[in-house]
Enzyme design. Structure first.
Site, short mmCIF file in Angstrom:
data_model
loop_
_atom_site.label_atom_id
_atom_site.label_comp_id
_atom_site.label_asym_id
_atom_site.label_seq_id
_atom_site.Cartn_x
_atom_site.Cartn_y
_atom_site.Cartn_z
CB ALA A 140 1.58 7.73 -1.21
CB ALA A 187 -0.73 2.61 -6.54
CD GLN A 195 -3.00 1.33 1.35
OE1 GLN A 195 -3.83 0.44 1.67
NE2 GLN A 195 -3.24 2.26 0.58
CG ASP A 206 10.51 6.88 -7.57
OD1 ASP A 206 11.48 7.13 -7.04
OD2 ASP A 206 9.69 6.08 -7.13
N1 LIG Z 1 4.91 -6.13 -11.64
C1 LIG Z 1 5.28 -6.25 -10.34
N2 LIG Z 1 5.97 -7.36 -10.11
C2 LIG Z 1 6.28 -7.63 -8.67
N3 LIG Z 1 6.18 -6.92 -7.69
C3 LIG Z 1 5.68 -5.55 -8.16
C4 LIG Z 1 5.18 -5.37 -9.43
N4 LIG Z 1 4.52 -4.02 -9.45
C5 LIG Z 1 4.75 -3.69 -8.07
N5 LIG Z 1 5.05 -4.44 -7.44
C6 LIG Z 1 5.43 -4.28 -5.79
O1 LIG Z 1 4.76 -3.43 -5.19
C7 LIG Z 1 5.43 -2.42 -4.63
C8 LIG Z 1 4.87 -1.09 -5.12
O2 LIG Z 1 4.66 -0.93 -6.47
P1 LIG Z 1 5.07 0.39 -7.15
O3 LIG Z 1 4.57 0.23 -8.81
O4 LIG Z 1 6.72 0.55 -7.04
O5 LIG Z 1 4.07 1.47 -6.65
P2 LIG Z 1 4.61 2.89 -5.92
O6 LIG Z 1 4.24 3.91 -6.89
O7 LIG Z 1 3.25 3.17 -4.88
O8 LIG Z 1 6.12 2.77 -5.62
C9 LIG Z 1 7.01 -2.58 -5.49
O9 LIG Z 1 7.83 -1.92 -4.70
C10 LIG Z 1 7.02 -4.10 -5.74
O10 LIG Z 1 7.46 -4.50 -4.41
MG LIG Z 2 7.90 2.00 -6.23
#
Ligand SMILES: Nc1ncnc2c1ncn2[C@@H]1O[C@H](COP(=O)(O)OP(=O)(O)O)[C@@H](O)[C@H]1O
Ligand SMILES: [Mg+2]
Length: 192
Positions: free
Chosen positions: A8, A10, A6, A112
């Site tokens: 900020a 998504a 979870q 990022d």
């Molecule tokens: N396609 C994916 N495969 C595996 N883990 C993922 C994937 N997308 C997101 N995650 C997990 O969810 C976390 C948050 O997703 P992310 O896209 O980085 O969102 P945020 O913008 O909140 O950082 C990532 O750090 C990772 O641990």
């Molecule tokens: Mg991220």
């Protein structure tokens, strides 16, 4: 569906071998603006994922795009932040350099770049989280992308000279101007 993260902006759910990234509404934002921003960022992230894939980088396969959510491949690996060590940092940092140079030369900014947004699976690196990405030719924005990663390397992975190997992969004739701007940014930052 299992909530695994979870942030900020998504919520991330794991559903079998699929990831669902759902942009949550923000109560402090006016409803219409909130919907607009969530839609925009969802659409932008989907577009960047497919553009980056076209350039030849490894990113999750996109299965579906809805207004506020993306369904994509679950990269079942370990974050680079956790897996970078003295046996692999030279190879991985050089590879990141090569990949980021391809992104930048295709006018894609990740937005990022940190080792938390890179996953290692089967010894290969996957970029995730293009929610803050932009498509632009702007040199300052490309240099800022570099500065973000540079600071991440220096603060989290300070025991390794990641930047040296990153540059081995990133440096070439076409990226010289970006590195020039980056150098100036770094200097300015040091004197502040
Ligand atoms: N396609 C994916 N495969 C595996 N883990 C993922 C994937 N997308 C997101 N995650 C997990 O969810 C976390 C948050 O997703 P992310 O896209 O980085 O969102 P945020 O913008 O909140 O950082 C990532 O750090 C990772 O641990
Ligand atoms: Mg991220």
């Amino acid at each position: 569906m299992k909530l695994i993260f979870q942030g900020a902006e998504a919520k991330i759910y794991l559903e079998g071998d699929k990831i669902v990234k759902e942009r949550v509404s923000k109560n402090y934002r006016e409803k219409e603006l909130d919907n607009f921003l969530r839609k925009l960022r969802t659409r932008k992230e989907a577009k960047l994922l497919s553009d980056v894939k076209r350039v030849g980088l490894k990113v999750p396969i996109l299965f579906e795009t809805e207004q506020f959510r993306l369904e994509m491949e679950f990269i079942d690996g370990v974050k680079l932040r956790k897996s970078l060590d003295k046996t692999n940092y030279e190879k991985f940092c050089k590879k990141i350099g090569e990949d980021v140079s391809k992104m930048h030369l295709a006018d894609i900014i990740h937005g990022d770049l940190t080792t938390s947004n890179i996953i290692v699976k089967n010894n290969e690196i996957y970029f995730i989280d293009f929610g803050l990405g932009v498509e632009t030719k702007n040199l300052e924005q490309k240099a800022a992308d570099l500065l973000n990663l540079y600071q991440n390397f220096k603060s989290v992975h300070y025991e390794f000279d990641c930047w040296k190997y990153f540059l081995e992969g990133y440096e070439r004739e076409e990226t010289a101007k970006i590195l020039d701007v980056f150098g100036k940014m770094l200097k300015r930052r040091r004197y502040i």
